[in-house]
Design a protein around this motif. Sequence first.
Motif, PDB file in Angstrom:
ATOM      1  N   ALA A  27      45.394   9.015 -18.144  1.00  0.00           N
ATOM      2  CA  ALA A  27      46.741   9.101 -18.710  1.00  0.00           C
ATOM      3  C   ALA A  27      46.715   8.822 -20.201  1.00  0.00           C
ATOM      4  O   ALA A  27      47.462   9.435 -20.972  1.00  0.00           O
ATOM      5  CB  ALA A  27      47.666   8.108 -17.998  1.00  0.00           C
TER       6      ALA A  27
ATOM      7  N   GLU B  51      48.705  15.023 -25.937  1.00  0.00           N
ATOM      8  CA  GLU B  51      50.076  15.515 -26.023  1.00  0.00           C
ATOM      9  C   GLU B  51      50.693  15.193 -27.383  1.00  0.00           C
ATOM     10  O   GLU B  51      51.395  16.026 -27.966  1.00  0.00           O
ATOM     11  CB  GLU B  51      50.918  14.905 -24.897  1.00  0.00           C
ATOM     12  CG  GLU B  51      50.589  15.453 -23.518  1.00  0.00           C
ATOM     13  CD  GLU B  51      51.391  14.760 -22.435  1.00  0.00           C
ATOM     14  OE1 GLU B  51      52.266  13.940 -22.791  1.00  0.00           O
ATOM     15  OE2 GLU B  51      51.157  15.028 -21.250  1.00  0.00           O
TER      16      GLU B  51
ATOM     17  N   ASN C  91      50.484   0.352 -12.554  1.00  0.00           N
ATOM     18  CA  ASN C  91      49.798   0.743 -11.318  1.00  0.00           C
ATOM     19  C   ASN C  91      48.383   0.189 -11.285  1.00  0.00           C
ATOM     20  O   ASN C  91      47.887  -0.230 -10.219  1.00  0.00           O
ATOM     21  CB  ASN C  91      49.763   2.265 -11.203  1.00  0.00           C
ATOM     22  CG  ASN C  91      51.137   2.864 -10.962  1.00  0.00           C
ATOM     23  OD1 ASN C  91      52.046   2.177 -10.485  1.00  0.00           O
ATOM     24  ND2 ASN C  91      51.318   4.123 -11.298  1.00  0.00           N
TER      25      ASN C  91
ATOM     26  N   ASN D 192      54.650   4.321 -25.029  1.00  0.00           N
ATOM     27  CA  ASN D 192      54.948   5.407 -24.098  1.00  0.00           C
ATOM     28  C   ASN D 192      55.197   4.867 -22.693  1.00  0.00           C
ATOM     29  O   ASN D 192      54.410   4.084 -22.157  1.00  0.00           O
ATOM     30  CB  ASN D 192      53.791   6.408 -24.075  1.00  0.00           C
ATOM     31  CG  ASN D 192      54.070   7.577 -23.146  1.00  0.00           C
ATOM     32  OD1 ASN D 192      53.669   7.558 -21.992  1.00  0.00           O
ATOM     33  ND2 ASN D 192      54.763   8.581 -23.647  1.00  0.00           N
ATOM     34  N   ARG D 193      56.292   5.271 -22.090  1.00  0.00           N
ATOM     35  CA  ARG D 193      56.692   4.717 -20.789  1.00  0.00           C
ATOM     36  C   ARG D 193      55.795   5.193 -19.648  1.00  0.00           C
ATOM     37  O   ARG D 193      55.480   4.424 -18.732  1.00  0.00           O
ATOM     38  CB  ARG D 193      58.147   5.093 -20.486  1.00  0.00           C
ATOM     39  CG  ARG D 193      59.155   4.611 -21.534  1.00  0.00           C
ATOM     40  CD  ARG D 193      59.047   3.110 -21.795  1.00  0.00           C
ATOM     41  NE  ARG D 193      60.114   2.611 -22.647  1.00  0.00           N
ATOM     42  CZ  ARG D 193      60.081   2.530 -23.967  1.00  0.00           C
ATOM     43  NH1 ARG D 193      58.998   2.954 -24.619  1.00  0.00           N
ATOM     44  NH2 ARG D 193      61.094   2.048 -24.652  1.00  0.00           N
ATOM     45  N   ASP D 194      55.368   6.451 -19.690  1.00  0.00           N
ATOM     46  CA  ASP D 194      54.475   6.928 -18.632  1.00  0.00           C
ATOM     47  C   ASP D 194      53.155   6.170 -18.651  1.00  0.00           C
ATOM     48  O   ASP D 194      52.596   5.848 -17.591  1.00  0.00           O
ATOM     49  CB  ASP D 194      54.221   8.429 -18.797  1.00  0.00           C
ATOM     50  CG  ASP D 194      55.446   9.269 -18.498  1.00  0.00           C
ATOM     51  OD1 ASP D 194      56.330   8.772 -17.767  1.00  0.00           O
ATOM     52  OD2 ASP D 194      55.542  10.404 -18.996  1.00  0.00           O
ATOM     53  N   LEU D 195      52.655   5.863 -19.832  1.00  0.00           N
ATOM     54  CA  LEU D 195      51.418   5.092 -19.923  1.00  0.00           C
ATOM     55  C   LEU D 195      51.644   3.671 -19.432  1.00  0.00           C
ATOM     56  O   LEU D 195      50.752   3.071 -18.807  1.00  0.00           O
ATOM     57  CB  LEU D 195      50.912   5.089 -21.362  1.00  0.00           C
ATOM     58  CG  LEU D 195      49.511   4.494 -21.566  1.00  0.00           C
ATOM     59  CD1 LEU D 195      48.470   5.307 -20.804  1.00  0.00           C
ATOM     60  CD2 LEU D 195      49.149   4.442 -23.041  1.00  0.00           C
ATOM     61  N   GLN D 196      52.817   3.121 -19.668  1.00  0.00           N
ATOM     62  CA  GLN D 196      53.121   1.794 -19.156  1.00  0.00           C
ATOM     63  C   GLN D 196      53.174   1.789 -17.628  1.00  0.00           C
ATOM     64  O   GLN D 196      52.758   0.816 -16.992  1.00  0.00           O
ATOM     65  CB  GLN D 196      54.446   1.301 -19.745  1.00  0.00           C
ATOM     66  CG  GLN D 196      54.372   0.987 -21.231  1.00  0.00           C
ATOM     67  CD  GLN D 196      55.712   0.598 -21.826  1.00  0.00           C
ATOM     68  OE1 GLN D 196      56.740   0.602 -21.135  1.00  0.00           O
ATOM     69  NE2 GLN D 196      55.728   0.273 -23.114  1.00  0.00           N
ATOM     70  N   VAL D 197      53.680   2.869 -17.052  1.00  0.00           N
ATOM     71  CA  VAL D 197      53.675   2.981 -15.580  1.00  0.00           C
ATOM     72  C   VAL D 197      52.241   3.011 -15.061  1.00  0.00           C
ATOM     73  O   VAL D 197      51.906   2.338 -14.072  1.00  0.00           O
ATOM     74  CB  VAL D 197      54.442   4.249 -15.139  1.00  0.00           C
ATOM     75  CG1 VAL D 197      54.244   4.502 -13.647  1.00  0.00           C
ATOM     76  CG2 VAL D 197      55.924   4.108 -15.453  1.00  0.00           C
ATOM     77  N   ALA D 198      51.373   3.787 -15.729  1.00  0.00           N
ATOM     78  CA  ALA D 198      49.967   3.840 -15.317  1.00  0.00           C
ATOM     79  C   ALA D 198      49.306   2.475 -15.445  1.00  0.00           C
ATOM     80  O   ALA D 198      48.503   2.073 -14.588  1.00  0.00           O
ATOM     81  CB  ALA D 198      49.214   4.882 -16.147  1.00  0.00           C
TER      82      ALA D 198
ATOM     83  N   TYR E  35      44.383   5.313 -15.390  1.00  0.00           N
ATOM     84  CA  TYR E  35      44.989   4.833 -16.637  1.00  0.00           C
ATOM     85  C   TYR E  35      44.301   5.460 -17.844  1.00  0.00           C
ATOM     86  O   TYR E  35      44.963   5.900 -18.791  1.00  0.00           O
ATOM     87  CB  TYR E  35      44.913   3.314 -16.706  1.00  0.00           C
ATOM     88  CG  TYR E  35      45.307   2.763 -18.066  1.00  0.00           C
ATOM     89  CD1 TYR E  35      46.647   2.672 -18.429  1.00  0.00           C
ATOM     90  CD2 TYR E  35      44.339   2.367 -18.980  1.00  0.00           C
ATOM     91  CE1 TYR E  35      47.014   2.189 -19.675  1.00  0.00           C
ATOM     92  CE2 TYR E  35      44.702   1.889 -20.230  1.00  0.00           C
ATOM     93  CZ  TYR E  35      46.038   1.797 -20.572  1.00  0.00           C
ATOM     94  OH  TYR E  35      46.392   1.332 -21.806  1.00  0.00           O
TER      95      TYR E  35
ATOM     96  N   LEU F   2      47.896  11.440 -23.011  1.00  0.00           N
ATOM     97  CA  LEU F   2      48.947  11.103 -23.974  1.00  0.00           C
ATOM     98  C   LEU F   2      48.490  11.377 -25.396  1.00  0.00           C
ATOM     99  O   LEU F   2      49.251  11.937 -26.202  1.00  0.00           O
ATOM    100  CB  LEU F   2      49.333   9.631 -23.815  1.00  0.00           C
ATOM    101  CG  LEU F   2      50.326   9.089 -24.852  1.00  0.00           C
ATOM    102  CD1 LEU F   2      51.649   9.852 -24.774  1.00  0.00           C
ATOM    103  CD2 LEU F   2      50.556   7.593 -24.649  1.00  0.00           C
TER     104      LEU F   2
END
Length: 501
Positions: free
Chosen positions: A178, A185, A82, A73-79, A175, A182
């Motif tokens: 998130a 979701e 960060n 998942n890309r949003d989790l990779q962003v977290a 993180y 995820l």
Amino acid sequence: MKPWMLITPLAGCLLVGCTMEPTYQRPGMPVPNDYPTHTTNGEAATQAPDLDWHDFFRDPALQRLIDIALANNRDLQVAAANMTEARASYGVARASLFPEIDLQGYAGRQRLPGMTQQPGNGTLGPIQNNRSNASTFNTFQVQAGMTNYELDFFGRQRASVHEAGKLAEASAADYQAARIALIGEVANAYLALNADRALLLLAQQTLAAQQQHAQVMQKAFRDGGVAEFDMRRSQTQVNTAQVDVEDMHTRIAKDINGLAVLIGQPLPSSYAEPSLWQAPLLTDVPAGLPSSLLDRRPDIIAAEDRLRAANADIGRARAAFFPNIALTATLGVLSSGLSNLFTAGSLAWNAGAAAAMPLLDWGRNEHGLEASKARNTGATAAYEGTVQQAFREVADALAVRDHIMPELKAQQELVDQSQHVYSISQVRFQEGMDDYIATQDAQRSLYAAQQKLVSLQLDQAVNQVNLYKALGGGWQQGHAQGQAAGIAKAAPRGATAGFPR
């Protein structure tokens, strides 16, 4: 701030060092001590268990989708990025507690005209007077040393490091939040796909029944047994059922597309049909005490870490009112010839200390302290708001859980009764006791009751997922400690200031 007010604290800080950070106190919980009584069924709340998501989501197909999502998942990779950035920033801040040693080399050739004096430039070099003749000379030097290393008597650097550490911990908790979001979701999307497939099956069954009835009515119309109105009306029911079938196909396609985005790739080719909708997919979760949310929910932990960071920032702003004491020292060799650079007598060094104290800053430090206190006030409100929202999410999920079971039972009874009514109406129609309108009404009532039952079953399953998330499901205190340990490893060995909780 008046100069005489600095004398006593200045003397103490020069002797032992000090911190200007206010003593941190966790704000009181702005929520009731217990959940609303109507959501507990009269049972006392207990400490909610640490239930890993593998134990909660028992469907193998769903478990596989969650594993894929956590990896892609890309949003989790962003977290995650960060969090890594925050850890690195903390390491940078920690490095400021130690002197930075630089190694420098210089080689140059210079000509000075007569009657001039070489200006001082702060480097290791001789001062030469040339009062008669011009001169040309070489300079070679190698030196190692530190410049402007701040002696942190007043805790400015430690406060900054403490702030960076807490922000890094907050990023680690973000993180985890998130990650839990995820998982929820993916589970809810999977449950929606299951429910829509069940609704598609109902729509297809209804369409088949309506088509069969329409054929009967068309034959009866040709034989003169029914009016054209009744025949046309039966055909409209077929069209309505066809619309429902196509609508469900569209919803299922959207469900699959949404799942593909969540897992970060197309659904696996081996992905089979989900388990039967009626099969038990989820483990029930007992609710914990409201106070347990403070240690279990990562969003609350992150909010408190940011509050601690804001508290540390006040210490940094206060320390700005006090002198800044810095050391400079270099050691090296200096020579006018490269061949003599490392020979005896070429050793050169210097050392010094400098102190600077605000005298007239036009209110910059005062406004900086005021801004820092305002940020602390905002962080406090954000923390309290996060606690209130967490309490509401749990209370809402408990309310739904306590009331949806009687609703489901009543709806199941309605489906059973509607099925009986529809079966009887078919017999009465075939025997000529009722017209087809009564049969159509019974079939529509059954279809609506079946749709409502699936919808309620979906609501119950989604509510279980939401309760699991609201209670900090999958989040254990050991995870937080592990994240803190990982952040601490990013710091230089021997640095311990500024990291306690």
